[in-house]
Design an enzyme around this catalytic site. Structure first.
Site, short mmCIF file in Angstrom:
data_model
loop_
_atom_site.label_atom_id
_atom_site.label_comp_id
_atom_site.label_asym_id
_atom_site.label_seq_id
_atom_site.Cartn_x
_atom_site.Cartn_y
_atom_site.Cartn_z
N ASP A 45 -0.64 -6.33 17.88
CA ASP A 45 -1.41 -7.20 18.77
C ASP A 45 -1.75 -6.47 20.08
O ASP A 45 -2.87 -6.55 20.59
CB ASP A 45 -0.69 -8.54 19.04
N ASP A 55 -12.02 -1.86 11.95
CA ASP A 55 -13.25 -2.58 12.28
C ASP A 55 -13.40 -2.68 13.79
O ASP A 55 -14.48 -2.51 14.35
CB ASP A 55 -13.25 -3.99 11.69
N LYS A 108 4.34 -4.28 13.43
CA LYS A 108 4.73 -5.59 13.99
C LYS A 108 6.25 -5.69 13.82
O LYS A 108 6.77 -6.59 13.15
CB LYS A 108 3.97 -6.70 13.25
N ASP A 126 -7.05 -2.17 8.25
CA ASP A 126 -8.34 -2.80 7.93
C ASP A 126 -8.90 -3.45 9.20
O ASP A 126 -10.07 -3.22 9.56
CB ASP A 126 -8.13 -3.86 6.84
N TYR A 144 -2.06 -5.93 0.38
CA TYR A 144 -3.22 -5.83 -0.51
C TYR A 144 -2.81 -5.75 -1.97
O TYR A 144 -3.57 -6.14 -2.85
CB TYR A 144 -4.05 -4.58 -0.16
#
Ligand code: IPM
Ligand code: MG
Length: 361
Positions: free
Chosen positions: A227, A255, A195, A251, A146
Site C-alpha cells: 500500500d 499498471d 504485505k 499486476d 493467480y
C-alpha cells in the site's frame, strides 16, 4: 543466424502492432544478417472463435519448439464481447495465463521509463519528475493467487468464493535472484514489495528475499509494504530502481507504474523462465475500440521485440539500435495519437513502423 519467432497477433490492435514489430525485426535482420522465421499461432478471442478454446495444445507445442514468442494483445471489450459469457477458464485471458505456466515464464520484467520527449504526457508535477525516472518492476508470474486453488460454492444457502495465495521458498528465491541479477546491471537497488504486516506468504517472501540479498552485498535491499509502494510511486518515483514483487501486487503496481510514465503505449515487457525462450509483449491491452484503424502506437511492441533480441538472442547491439531508432523518430516529432502533443506530427501505426525501420541502417 536463424531465429524461430512464434507470433501471437491476438485480438484488437494486436495484429497491426505485431506487424510493425516484424517490419522492424526484418530490417534488423537485413542490416545485421539475421533471419527471423515467423510462425503464427492463435491465442485469446480469435482462438476461441476458431477452436473453441483460448489456446490449443498444438499452439503451445509450436511455441515450445520456437526460440521466443512475440505477442500483441489478447481480449476484447468485457461489456460487449461474447467471449466474456464463457466460463472463466475459457475466456481470452486464460490463454495468457496458460502460456505463461506452460512455458515456465515465472519472471516478468516491466520497465517504467519516462521518455524525455514525452515528459509532458507524465501526469506528475514537474518537481516530482525532476530529470526523469527509469525503474523496472520484476513481477513473479506463475505463482500466488493467480494459480492457487480456487472455488466458488454455496454453503448453507450462502454463496461463497475462495482464492488462495500459495508460495514456496523456491518460487520466491528464483524470482528474487532475477531481481538482484538485473539490479547488478542497473543502479544496484532492489525494493521488495509485500504485505508482511498481514500475509504469511509475504512474511516468507521477506525472509527468503533477505537470504538471497546476502549473496549480493553490492545491492541495497529495502522492503516496502504494497500500500505504501502504491503511494510512493506517485509521490517519488525516482526512488526506485528494481521493484520486486509477487504476482498480483506486480499486476497492480505495474499498471500504476505505466500510468505514472504517461505513455502506456510505449512500455514493453518480457516474461522469462529458466531457458532463453521468453515471451515479449507490450504492457498495454488490446484496445478493441481503435482496432484496425491504424491508430495504435506500435512502439511498445517494437520495444518488446528489442527486449527479445536482448534477453533471448543476446543481440545487444541490435537491441540498442532499435531503441536508438525509436528515440530518433520521437526526436523528429512524430507521434501516434496516444502521445500526440502540440507542434508534433500525427502519424498512424504503419507510418510509425516505417519510420523506425528506416532509421535502422
Ligand atoms: C497483465 C494482465 C493479465 C494479468 C490479465 C490479462 C490476466 O493484466 O498481464 O498484467 O493479470 O497478468
Ligand atoms: Mg495487468
Amino acid at each position: 543466424m536463424d531465429y524461430k519467432v512464434t507470433l501471437i497477433p491476438g485480438d484488437g490492435i494486436g495484429p497491426e502492432i505485431v506487424r510493425e514489430a516484424c517490419k522492424v525485426l526484418d530490417k534488423v535482420g537485413a542490416v545485421y544478417g539475421h533471419n527471423f522465421q515467423y510462425t503464427e499461432i492463435l491465442m485469446g478471442g480469435c482462438s476461441i472463435d476458431a477452436c473453441g478454446v483460448p489456446l490449443t495444445d498444438e499452439a503451445i507445442a509450436i511455441a515450445k519448439s520456437g526460440d521466443s514468442v512475440l505477442l500483441g494483445a489478447v481480449g476484447g471489450n468485457v461489456g460487449q464481447s461474447n467471449w466474456y459469457q464463457l466460463p472463466p477458464n475459457l475466456r481470452p485471458e486464460a490463454g495468457l495465463l496458460k502460456i505463461r505456466k506452460e512455458l515456465g515464464l515465472f519472471c516478468n520484467l516491466r520497465p517504467a521509463v519516462l521518455f524525455r520527449q514525452l515528459k509532458n504526457a507524465c501526469p506528475l508535477k514537474d518537481e516530482l519528475i525532476g530529470d526523469g525516472f527509469d525503474f523496472l518492476v520484476v513481477r513473479e508470474l506463475t505463482g500466488g493467487v493467480y494459480f492457487g486453488p480456487r472455488e466458488t460454492k454455496v454453503e448453507n444457502g450462502i454463496r461463497k468464493a475462495v482464492d488462495t495465495m500459495p508460495y514456496d521458498e523456491n518460487e520466491i528465491r528464483r524470482i528474487a535472484k532475477w531481481a538482484f541479477d538485473v539490479a547488478m546491471k542497473r543502479n544496484k537497488k532492489v525494493c521488495s514489495v509485500d504485505k508482511a504486516n498481514v500475509l504469511d506468504t509475504s512474511r516468507l517472501w521477506r525472509q527468503v528475499v533477505k537470504e538471497v540479498a546476502a549473496e549480493y552485498p553490492e545491492v541495497e535491499l529495502t522492503d516496502m509494504l504494497v500500500d505504501n509502494c502504491a503511494m510512493q510511486m506517485v509521490k517519488d518515483p525516482r526512488q526506485f530502481d528494481v521493484v520486486l514483487t509477487e504476482n498480483m501486487f506486480g499486476d497492480i503496481l505495474s499498471d500504476e507504474a505505466s500510468m505514472v510514465t504517461g505513455s502506456i503505449g510505449m512500455l514493453s515487457s518480457a516474461s522469462l523462465g529458466e531457458t532463453k525462450l521468453g515471451l515479449y509483449e507490450p504492457s498495454h491491452g488490446s484496445a478493441p475500440d481503435i482496432a484496425g484503424q491504424n491508430k495504435a502506437n506500435p512502439i511498445a511492441t517494437i520495444l518488446s521485440a528489442a527486449m527479445m533480441l536482448r534477453y533471448s538472442f543476446d543481440l545487444m547491439e541490435e537491441a540498442d539500435k532499435i531503441e536508438e531508432a525509436i528515440n530518433k523518430v520521437l526526436d523528429q516529432g512524430y507521434r501516434t495519437i496516444d502521445i500526440m502533443s502540440e507542434g508534433c506530427t500525427l502519424i498512424g501505426t504503419k507510418e510509425m513502423g516505417d519510420l523506425i525501420a528506416a532509421q535502422i541502417v
